[in-house]
Design a protein around this motif. Structure first.
Motif, PDB file in Angstrom:
ATOM      1  N   TYR B  33     -37.687  -8.694  12.374  1.00 52.02           N
ATOM      2  CA  TYR B  33     -37.445  -9.563  11.028  1.00 52.02           C
ATOM      3  C   TYR B  33     -36.170  -9.835  10.952  1.00 52.02           C
ATOM      4  O   TYR B  33     -34.959  -9.209  11.548  1.00 52.02           O
ATOM      5  N   LEU B  43     -33.471  -8.412  -1.235  1.00 56.13           N
ATOM      6  CA  LEU B  43     -33.390  -8.976   0.015  1.00 56.13           C
ATOM      7  C   LEU B  43     -34.291 -10.024   0.471  1.00 56.13           C
ATOM      8  O   LEU B  43     -35.424 -10.217  -0.059  1.00 56.13           O
ATOM      9  N   LEU B  45     -36.583 -12.192   2.841  1.00 53.94           N
ATOM     10  CA  LEU B  45     -36.939 -12.155   4.198  1.00 53.94           C
ATOM     11  C   LEU B  45     -36.724 -13.943   4.774  1.00 53.94           C
ATOM     12  O   LEU B  45     -37.311 -14.867   4.165  1.00 53.94           O
ATOM     13  N   VAL B  48     -40.231 -13.590  10.363  1.00 53.27           N
ATOM     14  CA  VAL B  48     -41.092 -12.441  11.124  1.00 53.27           C
ATOM     15  C   VAL B  48     -41.365 -13.010  12.295  1.00 53.27           C
ATOM     16  O   VAL B  48     -42.110 -13.877  12.274  1.00 53.27           O
ATOM     17  N   LEU B  90     -29.489  -9.179   8.317  1.00 53.47           N
ATOM     18  CA  LEU B  90     -29.855  -7.671   8.639  1.00 53.47           C
ATOM     19  C   LEU B  90     -31.109  -8.188   9.545  1.00 53.47           C
ATOM     20  O   LEU B  90     -31.989  -8.951   9.089  1.00 53.47           O
ATOM     21  N   GLY B  98     -50.530  -6.022  10.509  1.00 52.07           N
ATOM     22  CA  GLY B  98     -51.304  -5.934   9.522  1.00 52.07           C
ATOM     23  C   GLY B  98     -50.830  -4.896   8.564  1.00 52.07           C
ATOM     24  O   GLY B  98     -49.727  -4.876   8.331  1.00 52.07           O
ATOM     25  N   THR B  99     -51.578  -4.072   8.193  1.00 51.94           N
ATOM     26  CA  THR B  99     -51.378  -3.140   7.211  1.00 51.94           C
ATOM     27  C   THR B  99     -50.483  -2.228   7.985  1.00 51.94           C
ATOM     28  O   THR B  99     -49.712  -1.669   7.020  1.00 51.94           O
ATOM     29  N   ARG B 101     -47.983  -2.677   9.589  1.00 53.72           N
ATOM     30  CA  ARG B 101     -46.525  -3.398   9.905  1.00 53.72           C
ATOM     31  C   ARG B 101     -45.756  -2.768   8.889  1.00 53.72           C
ATOM     32  O   ARG B 101     -44.597  -2.827   8.833  1.00 53.72           O
ATOM     33  N   SER B 102     -46.390  -2.414   7.458  1.00 53.38           N
ATOM     34  CA  SER B 102     -45.270  -2.177   6.404  1.00 53.38           C
ATOM     35  C   SER B 102     -45.164  -0.700   6.174  1.00 53.38           C
ATOM     36  O   SER B 102     -44.484  -0.177   5.242  1.00 53.38           O
ATOM     37  N   TYR B 103     -45.542   0.009   7.254  1.00 51.63           N
ATOM     38  CA  TYR B 103     -45.464   1.771   7.263  1.00 51.63           C
ATOM     39  C   TYR B 103     -43.969   1.928   7.798  1.00 51.63           C
ATOM     40  O   TYR B 103     -43.911   2.675   8.589  1.00 51.63           O
ATOM     41  N   GLY B 104     -42.924   1.371   7.118  1.00 50.98           N
ATOM     42  CA  GLY B 104     -41.645   1.890   7.472  1.00 50.98           C
ATOM     43  C   GLY B 104     -40.957   0.824   8.506  1.00 50.98           C
ATOM     44  O   GLY B 104     -41.435   0.637   9.433  1.00 50.98           O
ATOM     45  N   TYR B 105     -39.760   0.014   8.251  1.00 50.29           N
ATOM     46  CA  TYR B 105     -38.891  -0.416   9.058  1.00 50.29           C
ATOM     47  C   TYR B 105     -37.855   0.074   9.319  1.00 50.29           C
ATOM     48  O   TYR B 105     -37.381   0.863   8.649  1.00 50.29           O
ATOM     49  N   PHE B 107     -33.924  -0.705  10.413  1.00 52.60           N
ATOM     50  CA  PHE B 107     -32.733  -1.746  10.267  1.00 52.60           C
ATOM     51  C   PHE B 107     -31.569  -1.515  11.032  1.00 52.60           C
ATOM     52  O   PHE B 107     -31.437  -0.270  11.363  1.00 52.60           O
TER      53      PHE B 107
END
Lengths: 113, 116
Positions: B33, B43, B45, B48, B90, B98-99, B101-105, B107
């Protein structure tokens, strides 16, 4: 529309006192909530997340967050603040339409000795 | 280090210049990202890239152009920028689709861009 709000630009706390950084959210389905911290000149670091289960979530560096469904809040807390906790804190919620994170504007936390 | 490396850390460029930001991750993540961080704003976006798709924020001006040659590298090409484009850029990566993907990014430390 899904959104997240951090109502305080800045929070000042004396070292050793408890701290709270506020976050409220609006989502259409079940909320997936996150807290990240950003130290000066660094990227964001993951602190904790709420997906399901206990309303009190424990994370890194002694932080915890309380999920309150009725108040649509996910406040970040720590029982005893350290000067090293001074940083920028971001709350985020997952957008159910595309699974991306929607971010708050951030809250600057200042811990004074 | 987080495992996501951004270069350069600081960049000053004129409005007629062309430059590129680089991001590299060796975490085995399959999504990357670009975010723009401006003071006291959420932030933003920008782009992606994942195994399934490239997603763009339609509000991002065409003077920003992403490139993702493989799952470990991400570039942001800059040309004819404006002073209001000055910000911290950043890069982040995540695992899952899918779901998941958002379990922790994770940076990177960001590139501080100043357009003069």
């Amino acid at each position: 529309a899904q959104s997240v709000a951090q109502p305080e630009d800045q929070v000042n706390v004396a070292e050793g006192n408890p701290l709270t950084v506020k976050c409220t959210y609006s989502v259409s389905g079940n909320p997936y909530l996150f807290w990240y911290v950003q130290y000066p000149n660094r990227g964001l670091q993951f602190l904790l997340k709420y997906i399901t289960g206990d309303n009190l979530v424990k994370g890194s560096y002694g932080f915890e967050a309380e999920f309150n469904k009725s108040q649509t809040s996910f406040h970040l807390k720590k029982p005893s603040a350290l000067v090293s906790d001074s940083a920028l804190y971001f709350c985020a919620v997952r957008d159910d339409s595309n699974y991306q994170l929607i971010w708050g504007a951030g809250t600057k936390l200042i811990i004074k000795p | 280090e987080t495992g996501v490396t951004q270069t350069p850390r600081h960049l000053v460029m004129g409005m007629t210049n062309k430059k590129s930001l680089k991001c590299e991750q060796h975490l085995g993540h399959n999504a990357m990202y670009w975010y723009k961080q401006s003071a006291k704003k959420p932030l933003e976006l920008m782009f992606v890239y994942s195994l399934e798709e490239r997603v763009e924020n339609n509000s991002v001006p065409s003077r920003f152009s992403p490139e993702c040659p493989n799952s470990s590298h991400l570039f942001l090409h800059l040309h004819t920028l404006q002073p209001e484009d000055s910000a911290l850029y950043l890069c982040a990566s995540s695992q899952g689709s899918g779901t998941g993907r958002s379990y922790g990014y994770t940076f990177g430390s960001g590139t501080r861009l100043t357009v003069v």
